[in-house]
Scaffold this active site. Structure first.
Site, PDB file in Angstrom:
ATOM      1  N   LEU A 480      46.671  52.575  45.529  1.00 14.72           N
ATOM      2  CA  LEU A 480      46.623  52.412  44.066  1.00 14.72           C
ATOM      3  C   LEU A 480      45.834  51.177  43.650  1.00 14.72           C
ATOM      4  O   LEU A 480      45.122  51.181  42.655  1.00 14.72           O
ATOM      5  CB  LEU A 480      48.051  52.311  43.508  1.00 14.72           C
ATOM      6  CG  LEU A 480      48.870  53.598  43.532  1.00 14.72           C
ATOM      7  CD1 LEU A 480      50.331  53.305  43.168  1.00 14.72           C
ATOM      8  CD2 LEU A 480      48.293  54.632  42.571  1.00 14.72           C
ATOM      9  N   GLY A 481      45.982  50.111  44.396  1.00 21.57           N
ATOM     10  CA  GLY A 481      45.276  48.884  44.021  1.00 21.57           C
ATOM     11  C   GLY A 481      45.530  47.785  45.031  1.00 21.57           C
ATOM     12  O   GLY A 481      46.314  47.940  45.966  1.00 21.57           O
ATOM     13  N   GLY A 483      45.968  43.454  45.462  1.00 21.17           N
ATOM     14  CA  GLY A 483      46.197  42.153  44.849  1.00 21.17           C
ATOM     15  C   GLY A 483      45.655  41.064  45.744  1.00 21.17           C
ATOM     16  O   GLY A 483      44.958  41.355  46.732  1.00 21.17           O
ATOM     17  N   GLY A 484      45.927  39.828  45.392  1.00 22.41           N
ATOM     18  CA  GLY A 484      45.437  38.705  46.182  1.00 22.41           C
ATOM     19  C   GLY A 484      45.921  38.750  47.611  1.00 22.41           C
ATOM     20  O   GLY A 484      45.174  38.497  48.546  1.00 22.41           O
ATOM     21  N   SER A 485      47.160  39.124  47.797  1.00 22.26           N
ATOM     22  CA  SER A 485      47.713  39.166  49.150  1.00 22.26           C
ATOM     23  C   SER A 485      48.465  40.466  49.407  1.00 22.26           C
ATOM     24  O   SER A 485      49.308  40.549  50.281  1.00 22.26           O
ATOM     25  CB  SER A 485      48.680  37.981  49.338  1.00 22.26           C
ATOM     26  OG  SER A 485      49.680  38.034  48.330  1.00 22.26           O
ATOM     27  N   SER A 486      48.150  41.437  48.583  1.00 22.20           N
ATOM     28  CA  SER A 486      48.923  42.684  48.705  1.00 22.20           C
ATOM     29  C   SER A 486      48.062  43.934  48.550  1.00 22.20           C
ATOM     30  O   SER A 486      46.932  43.886  48.051  1.00 22.20           O
ATOM     31  CB  SER A 486      50.020  42.702  47.636  1.00 22.20           C
ATOM     32  OG  SER A 486      49.414  42.774  46.357  1.00 22.20           O
ATOM     33  N   VAL A 488      48.867  48.011  47.246  1.00 23.75           N
ATOM     34  CA  VAL A 488      49.881  48.875  46.649  1.00 23.75           C
ATOM     35  C   VAL A 488      49.493  50.326  46.897  1.00 23.75           C
ATOM     36  O   VAL A 488      48.382  50.748  46.563  1.00 23.75           O
ATOM     37  CB  VAL A 488      50.049  48.606  45.135  1.00 23.75           C
ATOM     38  CG1 VAL A 488      51.149  49.483  44.556  1.00 23.75           C
ATOM     39  CG2 VAL A 488      50.363  47.150  44.883  1.00 23.75           C
ATOM     40  N   ASP A 597      51.079  35.118  34.221  1.00 25.29           N
ATOM     41  CA  ASP A 597      49.845  35.766  34.716  1.00 25.29           C
ATOM     42  C   ASP A 597      49.643  37.132  34.056  1.00 25.29           C
ATOM     43  O   ASP A 597      49.386  38.128  34.715  1.00 25.29           O
ATOM     44  CB  ASP A 597      49.917  35.900  36.244  1.00 25.29           C
ATOM     45  CG  ASP A 597      48.579  36.327  36.843  1.00 25.29           C
ATOM     46  OD1 ASP A 597      47.539  36.073  36.196  1.00 25.29           O
ATOM     47  OD2 ASP A 597      48.572  36.913  37.931  1.00 25.29           O
TER      48      ASP A 597
HETATM   49  N1  ATP Z   1      54.398  50.052  40.422  1.00 22.56           N
HETATM   50  C1  ATP Z   1      53.076  50.277  40.350  1.00 22.56           C
HETATM   51  N2  ATP Z   1      52.673  51.499  39.945  1.00 22.56           N
HETATM   52  C2  ATP Z   1      51.389  51.729  39.865  1.00 22.56           C
HETATM   53  N3  ATP Z   1      50.425  50.881  40.200  1.00 22.56           N
HETATM   54  C3  ATP Z   1      50.798  49.668  40.611  1.00 22.56           C
HETATM   55  C4  ATP Z   1      52.116  49.326  40.712  1.00 22.56           C
HETATM   56  N4  ATP Z   1      52.183  48.062  41.146  1.00 22.56           N
HETATM   57  C5  ATP Z   1      50.928  47.661  41.302  1.00 22.56           C
HETATM   58  N5  ATP Z   1      50.070  48.628  40.992  1.00 22.56           N
HETATM   59  C6  ATP Z   1      48.633  48.551  41.037  1.00 22.56           C
HETATM   60  O1  ATP Z   1      48.281  47.676  42.053  1.00 22.56           O
HETATM   61  C7  ATP Z   1      47.475  46.656  41.537  1.00 22.56           C
HETATM   62  C8  ATP Z   1      47.863  45.382  42.257  1.00 22.56           C
HETATM   63  O2  ATP Z   1      49.145  45.087  41.917  1.00 22.56           O
HETATM   64  P1  ATP Z   1      49.705  43.649  42.122  1.00 22.56           P
HETATM   65  O3  ATP Z   1      50.694  43.336  41.082  1.00 22.56           O
HETATM   66  O4  ATP Z   1      50.159  43.509  43.512  1.00 22.56           O
HETATM   67  O5  ATP Z   1      48.391  42.829  41.860  1.00 22.56           O
HETATM   68  P2  ATP Z   1      48.245  41.268  41.875  1.00 22.56           P
HETATM   69  O6  ATP Z   1      49.073  40.726  40.767  1.00 22.56           O
HETATM   70  O7  ATP Z   1      46.840  40.922  41.867  1.00 22.56           O
HETATM   71  O8  ATP Z   1      48.851  40.899  43.252  1.00 22.56           O
HETATM   72  P3  ATP Z   1      49.181  39.426  43.681  1.00 22.56           P
HETATM   73  O9  ATP Z   1      50.045  38.868  42.612  1.00 22.56           O
HETATM   74  O10 ATP Z   1      49.887  39.594  44.963  1.00 22.56           O
HETATM   75  O11 ATP Z   1      47.935  38.734  43.820  1.00 22.56           O
HETATM   76  C9  ATP Z   1      47.758  46.643  40.074  1.00 22.56           C
HETATM   77  O12 ATP Z   1      46.663  46.146  39.335  1.00 22.56           O
HETATM   78  C10 ATP Z   1      48.048  48.055  39.751  1.00 22.56           C
HETATM   79  O13 ATP Z   1      46.862  48.694  39.454  1.00 22.56           O
END
Ligand code: ATP
Length: 798
Positions: A480-481, A483-486, A488, A597
């Site tokens: 789905l996407g 993140g910085g360290s993740s 999904v 954020d």
């Molecule tokens: N529960 C969810 N359902 C659908 N898509 C999600 C969900 N959680 C995250 N995503 C998708 O994954 C992307 C990354 O999510 P995440 O919150 O981990 O990003 P991030 O804030 O950059 O991560 P991090 O805070 O670790 O750097 C989101 O932009 C979204 O598109």
């Protein structure tokens, strides 16, 4: 000598009759009468040569041998012979041998020279009354023969569909029906022109008739006895089974058996009937053999069916330039013929036979009327065109053949056809098993099947698609996407329920990171009953990897904005998503949490409801405080508030030096971020989006760099004042002057007043009436009235 010279003449000619002779010509041409025999059929000759025959008869008595030459001048027009070579007259003499005369005569009609060689020994002259009778009968017979020849030649051409390659060698047909008849007419008129018997024209085999004389010596004893007997009894009975009449022409026959010339018509009639039957029989044979040849090609073509599908190779499959096998009766060995017949009877080629027959018929119908009368080169061209056309049709017939028919063909059955799809054979199966021989339903033969074997996935590969969290297995569907360290993933859990699985890899020994994610989990758990926060289902920390199972959203707000980037600005859309966003923030703020954020990507649509995700840097805010201070600056610069970027310097004591670089964040910071998102929805990019890199951060922190709020966008579309007010109130540099989430949600832009013309008319009427009754209306009174109207508007639910 004369024969030799004629033979040379023939060799020089363009039509080699012996070895390359066309079967068509040989088999289907007019009966092989000698030139003299043809001449006998002439009506005109009857008139012109009665007398000459008498004279020749006298001469013939002196002829003893076949190859002896006689010299006599014969005036065809006058019917007289000149014993001197005059040169200026119509007759010239070549040699002095009396037994064989070469006549140079001139047609009276066109004065073209014609040459013929005749053996005067062949001629037996009867008396004139007999001849008169004979010629009358011959005339009627000639008429019927013309008609018959015409129809036969038309039929012959219609069936000559395989002649193209032969024509390449031999040229076009030498005799068309009309030419043939005309040729006979001309010849029969006694106009025996020099050159007309050139082998390239009309009758091709004058010499063959002389050969026939030689062959006549081998006549059967029985026939001889029969004719002797009949001759003696002076009652000539014509036996229809006269076997030698095929090799001897009627005149030769008369001569051989010393028959009276009055029998010439009878013998000629029998001769022609015999010829006709023979020709018919041979033509049928040839047709059959042609079909067999086609069938054999069909059979061969099965082995290279791929070429049929290649249009570039179509022409190469027709061996036009190859020398063709002679399709006479003797040219096909009995073995081959049997094989052909078997192939023809094969059901595998049945359909193609039917098609080829159809092609023949079609071709015969398609021959232009003038074809038979056209010039040879045009006939040749037409034949070539038809060859190409037919070759396509034949291939079409081939293409329609069902190669999967289950019949065991006696000839072709030994060939292996790769089964494509057969009702009786199951279609290709996808199987992980090894290839094996499978009996088809008919059980007639075993067919090797081609099986597609899927590569086996290793246990590791299989396991990679599954993630277990707290003993529950989840299967990955898609990413789905990131993140910085993740990362999904969209995953499928028990009961095929879909979830979002967030997988965070972090340094186990980085306590702050671990604490941070612990904090996120706690916040999510705290907000798990909030409709505007994405629901946390489960989580597990395992060997430095954190797994979060959450409810799954469809799209985040960032994706939605990108999707609409090239669409016209719609303030209803802006209003709707701004309200949705603020409602999420309201829930978080009411829970005493600062997100810190907020950005479009952290709002996801879950079944049509916008929800807030990712509390990675969120902090719970004690109830009594407005701001919190972070020791690390984490966030997305585009949406970060100025106060979050300005470091607070504590220089008061060493103790406090540790806290030098701290950033003040609070609820107003989240409002700033929301203001940036609304600004982006209206103008297409965040307030400081025009700056790049570090300049952006500097611009945000610098109070001199003012945010521009244009009252219209680039296409000239006006921006509602209420929207401008909202953006300005959220993007105030002073956090204390920013609207709270509640104020923002109550703004005119997000709560527009709807009125109708009727309502406005009513309102004005009432206002005027109220004012006329009052001497003075204070401002307080006006506000009170306005509030009253607005309250009533809600009741009206316009
Ligand atoms: N529960 C969810 N359902 C659908 N898509 C999600 C969900 N959680 C995250 N995503 C998708 O994954 C992307 C990354 O999510 P995440 O919150 O981990 O990003 P991030 O804030 O950059 O991560 P991090 O805070 O670790 O750097 C989101 O932009 C979204 O598109």
């Amino acid at each position: 000598m004369l024969n030799d010279s004629m033979g040379k003449e023939r060799k020089k000619g363009s039509q080699p009759h012996s070895s390359y002779d066309s079967d068509d010509e040989k088999i289907l041409g007019p009966p092989e009468l000698s030139n003299f025999g043809v001449a006998l059929l002439s009506e005109k000759e009857k008139e012109n040569h009665v007398e000459s025959y008498r004279r020749r008869d006298a001469l013939d008595h002196h002829s003893q041998k076949l190859n002896r030459f006689g010299s006599s001048n014969f005036d065809s027009s006058s019917g007289s012979f000149n014993q001197q070579a005059t040169g200026q007259t119509h007759v010239s003499v070549h040699s002095g041998e009396p037994s064989q005369s070469t006549m140079f005569a001139y047609f009276r009609s066109n004065q073209q020279p014609s040459i013929t060689t005749m053996n005067t020994n062949d001629i037996h002259i009867a008396d004139s009354s007999d001849l008169e009778k004979s010629f009358r009968r011959i005339k009627s017979m000639q008429q019927s023969m013309r008609e018959e020849l015409t129809s036969r030649h038309a039929e012959r051409r219609s069936k000559r569909f395989l002649k193209s390659s032969r024509m390449g060698v031999l040229g076009p047909a030498k005799r068309s029906a009309s030419n043939t008849v005309a040729g006979y007419s001309d010849l029969s008129a006694g106009n025996l022109e020099a050159g007309q018997f050139d082998t390239s024209e009309t009758e091709p085999k004058p010499n063959n008739n002389f050969d026939s004389f030689a062959q006549a010596k081998s006549y059967r004893k029985g026939d001889e006895a029969l004719f002797d007997r009949e001759k003696d009894s002076n009652s000539i009975l014509v036996d229809h089974s006269l076997s030698e009449l095929g090799t001897l022409n009627p005149v030769q026959y008369l001569k051989k058996y010393n028959l009276p010339s009055s029998e010439l018509p009878n013998i000629s009639r029998i001769y022609f009937e015999k010829q006709r039957e023979e020709n018919h029989h041979i033509a049928l044979q040839k047709h059959t053999i042609s079909r067999e040849a086609l069938n054999s090609r069909i059979a061969r073509s099965f082995s290279c069916t791929s070429s049929l599908n290649n249009p570039d190779r179509r022409e190469t499959s027709a061996p036009v330039s190859n020398p063709r096998r002679k399709l006479s009766d003797t040219s096909v060995s009995s073995t081959t013929k049997t094989a052909f017949l078997k192939a023809a009877s094969s059901p595998l080629v049945e359909s193609s036979l039917a098609k080829s027959t159809f092609v023949e018929q079609e071709k015969s119908q398609g021959v232009p009327f003038d074809f038979q009368h056209s010039k040879p080169e045009y006939q040749h061209t037409y034949a070539n065109q038809n060859t190409v056309k037919n070759s396509y049709k034949k291939r079409e017939a081939l293409a329609n053949i069902d190669v999967n028919r289950n019949n065991q063909d006696p000839i072709l059955g030994t060939k292996r056809f790769k089964p494509l799809e057969n009702k009786s054979i199951p279609a290709l199966r996808l199987s992980a098993s090894f290839p094996q021989e499978i009996n088809d339903d008919a059980g007639a033969r075993k067919t090797k099947r081609v099986e597609i074997i899927e590569p086996r996935k290793s246990q590791t590969q299989l396991r990679r698609n599954f993630i277990t969290v707290n003993d529950i297995e989840y299967e990955k569907i898609e990413l789905l996407g990131r993140g910085g360290s993740s990362k999904v993933y969209k995953v499928k859990g028990s009961g095929n329920k879909v979830f979002a699985l967030k997988r965070v890899v972090f340094d186990e020994f980085d306590d702050s990171s671990v604490d941070g994610f612990k904090g996120e989990i706690e916040l999510l758990k705290k907000l798990e009953n909030q409709k505007r926060v994405v629901k946390l289902i489960d989580y597990e920390m395992d060997h430095g990897v954190l797994f979060l199972i959450m409810e799954c959203g469809d799209h985040d707000l960032s994706q939605i904005l990108n999707q609409r980037s090239d669409m016209p600005l719609d303030f209803e859309f802006v209003r709707y998503y701004t309200r949705e966003m603020l409602k999420c923030v309201k829930v978080v703020h009411e829970s005493g949490i600062v997100h810190s954020d907020l950005k479009p990507a952290n709002f996801v649509l879950v079944k049509g409801v916008l929800k807030i995700i990712d509390f990675g840097i969120a902090n719970a805010v004690p109830d009594h405080t407005v701001n919190i201070y972070r020791e690390t600056q984490i966030g997305t610069p585009n949406y970060m508030a100025p106060e979050a970027l300005v470091a607070m310097n504590y220089t008061q004591s060493d103790e406090r030096k540790k806290q030098q670089n701290r950033w003040k964040v609070g609820k107003p910071s989240d409002i700033w971020s929301c203001g940036c998102i609304v600004y982006q929805m209206v103008y297409g990019r965040p307030p400081y989006g025009g700056f790049q890199g570090q300049n952006r951060l500097l611009a945000i922190m610098n109070p001199e760099v003012k945010i521009v709020f244009s009252d219209k966008i680039s296409n000239g579309q006006l921006i509602p004042r209420s929207a401008l007010d909202l953006m300005k109130a959220c993007l105030s540099r002073n956090p204390e002057k920013r609207w709270t989430v509640d104020e923002a949600l109550e703004c005119s832009f997000l709560k527009p007043v709807m009125v109708t013309p009727f309502f406005i008319r009513d309102l004005i009427k009432n206002a005027v009436k109220y004012g006329s009754d009052q001497k003075e209306v204070s401002d307080e009174k006006v506000n009170e009235l306005a509030d009253d109207v607005l309250t009533r508007l809600e009741d009206f639910r316009l």
